[in-house]
Design an enzyme around this catalytic site. Structure first.
Site, PDB file in Angstrom:
ATOM      1  N   ASP A  34       0.811  -1.222   0.000  1.00 43.06           N
ATOM      2  CA  ASP A  34       0.000   0.000   0.000  1.00 43.06           C
ATOM      3  C   ASP A  34       0.848   1.277   0.000  1.00 43.06           C
ATOM      4  O   ASP A  34       0.625   2.185   0.814  1.00 43.06           O
ATOM      5  CB  ASP A  34      -0.912   0.032   1.241  1.00 43.06           C
ATOM      6  N   GLU A 205     -11.605   0.307  -3.664  1.00 42.15           N
ATOM      7  CA  GLU A 205     -10.956   0.743  -2.420  1.00 42.15           C
ATOM      8  C   GLU A 205      -9.783   1.628  -2.808  1.00 42.15           C
ATOM      9  O   GLU A 205      -9.636   2.025  -3.972  1.00 42.15           O
ATOM     10  CB  GLU A 205     -10.512  -0.455  -1.570  1.00 42.15           C
TER      11      GLU A 205
HETATM   12  O1  FUB Z   1      -3.286  -3.817   2.708  1.00 42.95           O
HETATM   13  C1  FUB Z   1      -4.550  -4.023   3.302  1.00 42.95           C
HETATM   14  C2  FUB Z   1      -5.618  -3.585   2.348  1.00 42.95           C
HETATM   15  O2  FUB Z   1      -5.530  -4.331   1.152  1.00 42.95           O
HETATM   16  C3  FUB Z   1      -5.526  -2.153   1.894  1.00 42.95           C
HETATM   17  O3  FUB Z   1      -5.997  -1.233   2.812  1.00 42.95           O
HETATM   18  C4  FUB Z   1      -6.309  -2.264   0.653  1.00 42.95           C
HETATM   19  O4  FUB Z   1      -6.249  -1.127  -0.175  1.00 42.95           O
HETATM   20  C5  FUB Z   1      -5.702  -3.485   0.048  1.00 42.95           C
HETATM   21  O5  FUB Z   1      -4.459  -3.209  -0.525  1.00 42.95           O
END
Ligand code: FUB
Length: 450
Positions: A34, A205
């Site tokens: 991320d 997301e």
């Molecule tokens: O890394 C955990 C979660 O998975 C992140 O917050 C999302 O965007 C995805 O990458």
């Protein structure tokens, strides 16, 4: 299609500090996911979350993510690890063993750095709440605020400050993503979160908004079916609505469901930072990567092809890991990871045959000090020669390095040869492998100039 307008144109335990040299993945000594990249003080700072192996009974959705580190670089090759800036045990309102510290973001306003991160709240008032830690320097030390941002429930915070100084908070994961204005104090909402209009259906997301030539680019991982692709929409306002443009990076098809990115401009070049599981082959132990990002003349984002070479410009005197190549000949050469899924990861160039070649672009020879090239190689057979050329496999030969038998494919020795040209500035190198017509010649670990 593009819009009409578009067509026209921590509680600071700071820190261990160490250096890592890498192309892609950006660091190989720990797992990082991320990545949010920002330019502060003429350097690129990257704030990833960290993946660790879950102990029985811990973690969340398969991830164990206890803390955040920060890394910085000015040549995008040598990444300094400034250590942990926020740990789950530092968060007054967060579960101390939740391992739920998912994707973060950071912005600077009036000399203060605001680090936004999701965590699992002790009061069980939501899947994730979003907290803030502040610092006076991009590497910390960060102090975590006592409580989370009231009125926000969700993951993946992203903050954008527009040219008029108004800050916006984007967040969410699910069918809907949200935006709200922030107050000038950067830690309270100035408006109710509202759903971002104009996005396609299905799971989304990791919102990341940036502005280029007056256009607001709203980018996000999107799962129309299966693993996430990176997609974008454009609009005339940071609040939307946006017009969906499609994806700019294809989904992974090798066993990892997530991708998560950020976009940044540094020294007149745009970059996308993202993650993959190349080292571990475990989708819950990811590694941050980056590649150059280009726009066409109408402002469309050109599709990204992930590379091994990445974005850095190393000094010629560094150990150049040419297994992180720019291009390989179709046959007669391979790259293998020799460390399995373990850290630190290491690769080698192997299965080399006569006539094969490997390009490694963007090496900085500075003022022309390089007199010799050194190749760390191993050969169980008779060896051969590494021809070093400029610009491509047909380019000018600048050195010829003889490699003799070392007695084994993993018995490494250093071989060297003079460089016959004075090289200055940034050059693209090509390595052409010569030797017996039949059989494998040698393996290469790294090359370097002296
Ligand atoms: O890394 C955990 C979660 O998975 C992140 O917050 C999302 O965007 C995805 O990458």
């Amino acid at each position: 299609m593009l819009t009409g307008r578009f067509k026209l144109q921590l509680l600071g335990l700071c820190c261990l500090s160490s250096s890592a040299l890498a192309d892609n993945p950006l660091v190989t000594h720990m797992f990082t996911a991320d990545p949010t990249a920002r330019v502060f003080e003429n350097k690129v700072y990257v704030y990833p979350s960290t993946d660790v192996v879950c102990e029985e009974g811990f973690g969340n959705n398969g991830f164990c993510m206890p803390s955040y580190n920060v890394f910085s670089s000015s040549n995008l090759h040598d990444w300094q690890d400034h250590g942990t800036i926020v740990d789950q045990t530092d968060v007054p309102w967060g579960k101390k063993d939740g391992f739920g510290m998912w994707a973060p973001d950071v912005v600077e306003k009036d000399g203060t750095y605001y680090f936004y991160f999701p965590d699992i709240p002790l009061d069980e008032s939501g899947f994730r709440r979003i907290g803030v830690a502040t610092a006076q320097s991009p590497a910390g030390p960060f102090s975590v605020m006592d409580d989370y941002i009231a009125g926000v429930s969700g993951i993946d915070p992203n903050v954008f400050i527009d040219d008029d100084g108004q800050a916006y908070l984007y967040f969410g994961g699910g069918e809907k993503l949200y935006v709200a204005k922030l107050k000038p104090n950067m830690v309270e909402l100035a408006s109710e979160p509202k759903e971002i209009a104009g996005l396609p259906s299905k799971y989304k997301e990791g919102p990341f908004l940036f502005k280029r030539d007056g256009v607001y680019y709203f980018t996000f991982p999107h799962s129309p079916s299966g693993s996430e692709e990176l997609a974008y929409a454009v609009g005339d306002s940071p609040l939307g609505p946006f017009e969906y443009q499609g994806m700019f990076m294809q989904r992974w098809r090798d066993g990892i469901w997530t991708n998560h990115h950020s976009v940044v401009e540094y020294e007149n070049q745009w970059y996308v930072f993202y993650h993959h599981h190349q080292i571990s082959q475990n989708q819950h132990l990811r590694s941050m990567r980056a590649d150059r990002l280009f726009f066409d003349s109408s402002g469309y984002i050109q599709p990204i092809t992930p590379t091994e070479r990445g974005i850095g410009t190393p000094l010629a005197t560094a150990k150049l890991q040419i297994d992180r190549y720019s291009m390989l000949s179709d046959t007669g050469v391979k790259v293998s990871k020799v460390t399995g899924g373990a850290l630190p990861a290491n690769w080698q160039v192997d299965w080399i045959e006569n006539g094969a070649w490997l390009n490694y672009e963007r090496v900085d020879f500075e003022q022309g000090q390089a007199k010799k090239i050194v190749v760390r190689a191993a050969s169980k057979t008779q060896g051969g020669t590494v021809e070093v050329r400029l610009g491509g496999p047909e380019g000018e030969v600048i050195a010829q390095v003889p490699i003799s038998s070392t007695g084994g494919w993993d018995k490494w020795q250093v071989f060297e040869a003079p460089v016959n040209t004075k090289l200055t500035g940034v050059n693209n190198l090509s390595f052409v492998f010569k030797g017996a017509e039949q059989g494998h010649l040698f393996n290469i670990d790294w090359v370097s100039f002296k």
